[in-house]
Design an enzyme around this catalytic site. Structure first.
Site, PDB file in Angstrom:
ATOM      1  N   CYS A 145      -8.457  14.874 -13.549  1.00 53.91           N
ATOM      2  CA  CYS A 145      -9.468  15.089 -12.513  1.00 53.91           C
ATOM      3  C   CYS A 145      -9.559  16.560 -12.111  1.00 53.91           C
ATOM      4  O   CYS A 145     -10.541  16.978 -11.484  1.00 53.91           O
ATOM      5  CB  CYS A 145      -9.150  14.242 -11.284  1.00 53.91           C
ATOM      6  N   TYR A 203      -8.910  10.741  18.131  1.00 53.13           N
ATOM      7  CA  TYR A 203      -9.956  11.603  18.679  1.00 53.13           C
ATOM      8  C   TYR A 203      -9.371  12.788  19.436  1.00 53.13           C
ATOM      9  O   TYR A 203      -8.498  12.647  20.286  1.00 53.13           O
ATOM     10  CB  TYR A 203     -10.868  10.813  19.624  1.00 53.13           C
ATOM     11  N   ALA A 248      -2.571  -4.705 -19.813  1.00 55.74           N
ATOM     12  CA  ALA A 248      -3.471  -3.562 -19.977  1.00 55.74           C
ATOM     13  C   ALA A 248      -3.843  -3.006 -18.599  1.00 55.74           C
ATOM     14  O   ALA A 248      -3.980  -3.762 -17.624  1.00 55.74           O
ATOM     15  CB  ALA A 248      -4.719  -3.955 -20.749  1.00 55.74           C
ATOM     16  N   ILE A 297       1.330  -9.148 -23.468  1.00 58.33           N
ATOM     17  CA  ILE A 297       0.505  -7.935 -23.610  1.00 58.33           C
ATOM     18  C   ILE A 297      -0.263  -7.720 -22.295  1.00 58.33           C
ATOM     19  O   ILE A 297      -1.001  -8.594 -21.843  1.00 58.33           O
ATOM     20  CB  ILE A 297      -0.476  -8.034 -24.787  1.00 58.33           C
ATOM     21  N   ARG A 336      12.346   2.656 -12.496  1.00 55.47           N
ATOM     22  CA  ARG A 336      12.954   2.522 -11.174  1.00 55.47           C
ATOM     23  C   ARG A 336      13.339   1.070 -10.879  1.00 55.47           C
ATOM     24  O   ARG A 336      14.267   0.809 -10.124  1.00 55.47           O
ATOM     25  CB  ARG A 336      11.997   3.052 -10.101  1.00 55.47           C
TER      26      ARG A 336
END
Length: 878
Positions: free
Chosen positions: A44, A425, A280, A278, A23
């Site tokens: 997951c 609330y 990670a 590099i 993108r």
């Protein structure tokens, strides 16, 4: 000229980086290598496919290689494993199923290799019935075996996030499940008192727990697989290994890329390694902990996605940075939700970070609106108010409260900031004072010195000589369970009894959840008393006592595991052996004496409550209740949802009092504590608990049958006989008879008997303090006091006293033979919960005052003693 970017690994970190980079840069050449067949899947969600919550396997595949290629024009190469890297040449070596071994050049390299399950190096670690849960291929194997052994059994090794999720979903799939964990609690990122709620939830849904046991190997019985533990072997049809993960970074050895002590890739806040070009991200990297400011590895999907986005920004020239991780996480355990953010107590202690803590039990939304349930919320904070961490367990609203606190931590917030948060609330969603506000208020009170608190684990340090436990709940609450050694004065009556309290003692106040305790502590403090309030109240204390029932076949008490199970069963009671307290001059209805006998009663109830339910629904028939019930004439309904303890129990009692014998009462409650409370109350009251169920959303349904009055009267005497009693009258004040009395008392207590010793006339001298007390007495009382021996050290022998030489000889012989002295025996008896009672009438006759007796002696009359003797198996006169 376009960049060539190579990404090693997909899923959360690699796939999100690839999409973000496209993108940002339409011209870049992007190659994504994935050694498996799937580049982006819902790892997951894998456990929930086994349990059936996710029915369609295709829903696990978030993005396919073809979809990634079509939308983002990314060169996706699956089943292609990067086996080595040459940073100098800027190449990676790839072992491809389709193309064989080849090299690929890169301008920028992003590593997202993830983590792999730990498989312990023990005998049988390659057993074919061992399963791990890392990817779709793994979960396909698990699903196939579950369907093959339909209704069979499984053992889950490891009580972390994956272990608990797999245990739940294997249970949902209809399997008999045992969970083995090497630590004394499940889910170690949570503090023990919160983890206990999760362990109890697992047990109540039929998952057997074996804690503090480590796997030593796997065996091959005639059928299935065996798990060798330190105390024996468990057998099942399959085993899930979920003991943790380790970074999948072995292929980086020798590349010069810096690795942490456990093999994680070291990166800076720009996700850059120590090698130029590099980067990670994900489960394989080591980042900065936001709280401790130390290296940390957090294998969570949320951080991995963010890191992938930041790495893509950096490659595209956008200076994004990763500020650190706070480990915010959440887990579903059947109907319960647990969530946490920041550090727990163990981590703070490891890094020597000073902290304080509070626990509150607010409702998920306005208690008057239907469906409200209680949650347990713990806040950890520094002395300057900075928030260090939070944990919560409950049925509803846990997620948004922890998310609120996570935001506050991220921006360096304090507990005062929590009090000022303006949160949404309306009665169905929250209260005018949100649980987050309430936690802030409680912490602010501690920091401001308006209250001092003590925690559930500090109760074991209770010193009755200098402290007094004070239960300020209602009478019905303390009768349903309490911390032994407590004096009971309801908070609304506390001011009327202030003059009866000892100003020389520190009062350890508690209520059910801490609120009334705070009110009581403010009353006492402003009247000059030393006082601390139990954070989280009795509810937290009781929850922390949870011990799993035995799940080990034919547990032998002589084995280490069997012994541990036996100890755990005894430990299920809140506390035993506390010193009995003397009576205050007050109304019996307002000030109750909680003696060691009641403590034994409490222990019986608690043990019954702990062990009687291991599933979410069962029929309860306690030992003091008849095997057959009267035919129910009418079933009445009572809805107490939204009420917190003691509200539900009070309404149950009031309703039951108005029923006709044989009628049944169906109760629906939302207070989690009601599940255990109603079991204990039915045992205490003599009514029958016919049915007890946990519904969805944390609701609890109980059906009680009213028993005839003749069956409920004296129900305490009808309690199970698992805790037999012994009583003795100690009339003599001779040393040899006193020693014999306490040897018998200690032996009986050690064998599990409830022991009451009633000291009268000359026996009172055994209990006298050795030093004289400044007390005003009349002449006769002073003469008695001068003629009688003052304390156990001055007692004579019944025979061969020899002007005081005999006692010295006996004590010398006992010392040489390593036999405990009388004073040691008295101390041991007190520690074992032996109740020592001084006869009031004898004290009046002999002019002995209560102040002259050693600490922990109860003052009572013959009526009290006869009541104890009536329930005893035998009675001695010495």
């Amino acid at each position: 000229m376009s960049k060539k970017v190579v990404i090693v690994g997909g899923v959360a970190g690699g796939a999100s980086a690839a999409a973000r980079l496209r993108r940002l840069d339409e011209q870049a050449e992007i190659i994504l290598f994935e050694k498996g067949p799937h580049i982006s899947f819902a790892n997951c969600g894998l456990p929930y496919y086994v349990g059936g919550s996710i029915a369609d396997r295709e829903r696990l595949l978030v993005q396919t290689p073809q979809g990634m290629s079509d939308r983002f024009r990314i060169d996706v190469r699956t089943e292609s494993e990067v086996v080595s890297i040459d940073p100098n040449a800027r190449t990676v070596t790839v072992n491809s199923r389709e193309r064989g071994v080849y090299t690929e050049f890169y301008d920028e390299l992003l590593l997202s290799p993830g983590a792999r399950p730990i498989i312990p190096d023990v005998p049988g670690h390659d057993h074919p019935l061992l399963y791990t849960v890392r990817n779709v291929k793994d979960i396909d194997r698990v699903k196939e075996q579950v369907e093959r052994i339909a209704g069979g059994s499984a053992i889950v090794v490891g009580g972390g996030f994956i272990g608990l999720e797999m245990a739940e979903n294997l249970r949902e799939a209809g399997l008999d499940v045992t969970l083995v964990e090497g630590n004394p609690q499940v889910l170690t990122p949570y503090d023990p008192e919160l983890a206990a709620a999760l362990g109890q939830q697992l047990e109540q849904h039929g998952v057997k727990l074996v804690l503090s046991e480590r796997v030593q190997g796997f065996t091959s019985p005639a059928n299935g697989i065996g798990v060798q533990l330190g105390s024996g072997v468990l057998e099942a049809d399959m085993v899930i290994l979920a003991i943790g993960v380790t970074p999948d970074t072995a292929f980086l050895q020798g590349t010069g890329i810096a690795l942490g002590t456990r093999g994680h890739i070291v990166v800076n806040e720009a996700m850059q390694t120590n090698i130029p070009h590099i980067y990670a991200v994900g489960d394989a990297i080591e980042v900065r902990d936001l709280i401790t400011n130390t290296p940390a590895a957090i294998p969570l999907a949320g951080p991995a996605n963010k890191q992938g986005r930041i790495a893509a920004d950096q490659i595209a020239g956008i200076p994004s940075t990763y500020k650190g991780t706070q480990g915010t996480s959440i887990i579903k355990v059947f109907d319960l939700t647990a969530a946490s953010t920041g550090s727990n107590e163990r981590i703070l202690k490891r890094h020597n970070i000073g902290y304080q803590s509070i626990i509150v039990h607010p409702s998920s939304h306005a208690s008057y609106y239907p469906g409200a349930s209680s949650m347990m919320l713990k806040l950890l904070f520094a002395n300057d108010g900075r928030i260090l961490g939070a944990q919560a367990v409950g049925y509803e609203g846990v997620d948004k409260r922890i998310d609120d606190i996570a935001v506050a931590i991220r921006f360096g917030g304090t507990v005062s900031d929590l009090t000022e948060l303006e949160l949404s609330y309306a009665p169905p969603y929250s209260s005018a004072k949100d649980p987050v506000n309430i936690a802030g208020y409680a912490a602010e009170n501690v920091l401001a010195g308006r209250t001092s608190v003590f925690t559930y684990d500090q109760v074991a340090q209770y010193d009755p000589a200098t402290q007094q436990l004070l239960d300020v709940r209602s009478t019905i609450e303390h009768e349903n369970g309490y911390i032994p050694g407590s004096l009971s004065i309801p908070v609304d009556e506390l001011r009327d009894h202030l003059h009866e309290l000892d100003r020389n003692k520190e009062y350890l106040v508690y209520c059910q959840v801490g609120l009334r305790g705070y009110t009581a502590s403010r009353i006492l403090a402003q009247h000059g008393y030393q006082v601390k309030n139990l954070s989280g109240g009795y509810k937290t204390y009781k929850q922390a006592q949870f011990q799993p029932a035995s799940s080990f076949p034919d547990s032998d008490p002589s084995t280490p595991l069997g012994n541990a199970i036996a100890v755990a069963a005894l430990s299920a009671a809140p506390m035993t052996g506390a010193t009995a307290l003397h009576t205050l001059t007050s109304s019996p209805s307002s000030v109750a004496l909680l003696t060691a006998d009641e403590a034994s009663h409490s222990a019986t109830l608690t043990n019954t409550a702990t062990s009687s339910m291991t599933t979410s629904s069962a029929t309860i028939m306690t030992d003091n209740q008849p095997a057959s019930l009267p035919t129910p004439a009418t079933t009445h309904e009572l809805n107490v949802c939204g009420l917190s303890c003691p509200g539900p129990l009070i309404q149950v009692k009031q309703k039951m009092d108005g029923l006709t014998d044989g009628d049944q009462l169906h109760v629906v409650a939302s207070d989690p504590g009601f599940y255990e409370d109603v079991k204990a109350w039915s045992q205490m009251s003599g009514h029958t608990l016919v049915q007890l169920d946990r519904g969805k959303g944390g609701t609890i349904e109980a059906t009680l049958a009213k028993m005839p009055k003749e069956q409920t009267d004296g129900s305490a005497a009808q309690l199970p006989t698992a805790d037999p009693a012994s009583t003795m009258v100690v009339f003599s004040g001779d040393l040899d008879k006193a020693i014999a009395s306490f040897i018998i008392a200690n032996g009986a207590a050690a064998s599990g008997r409830k022991v009451t010793m009633f000291f009268t006339f000359w026996g009172l001298n055994i209990l006298r303090k050795s030093e004289p007390m400044p007390i005003q007495k009349n002449m006769i009382s002073r003469m008695f006091g001068m003629m009688m021996p003052r304390g156990s050290q001055r007692l004579g022998l019944s025979k061969m006293n020899m002007l005081g030489i005999g006692p010295k000889l006996i004590r010398g012989i006992m010392g040489n033979q390593n036999i405990a002295s009388l004073e040691d025996l008295i101390r041991s008896a007190s520690e074992q919960g032996v109740e020592m009672v001084a006869c009031q009438m004898s004290m009046d006759v002999m002019g002995i005052r209560h102040e002259e007796l050693i600490d922990g002696i109860k003052i009572a009359g013959v009526g009290y003693y006869l009541g104890q003797a009536d329930r005893a198996g035998h009675n001695l006169f010495i």
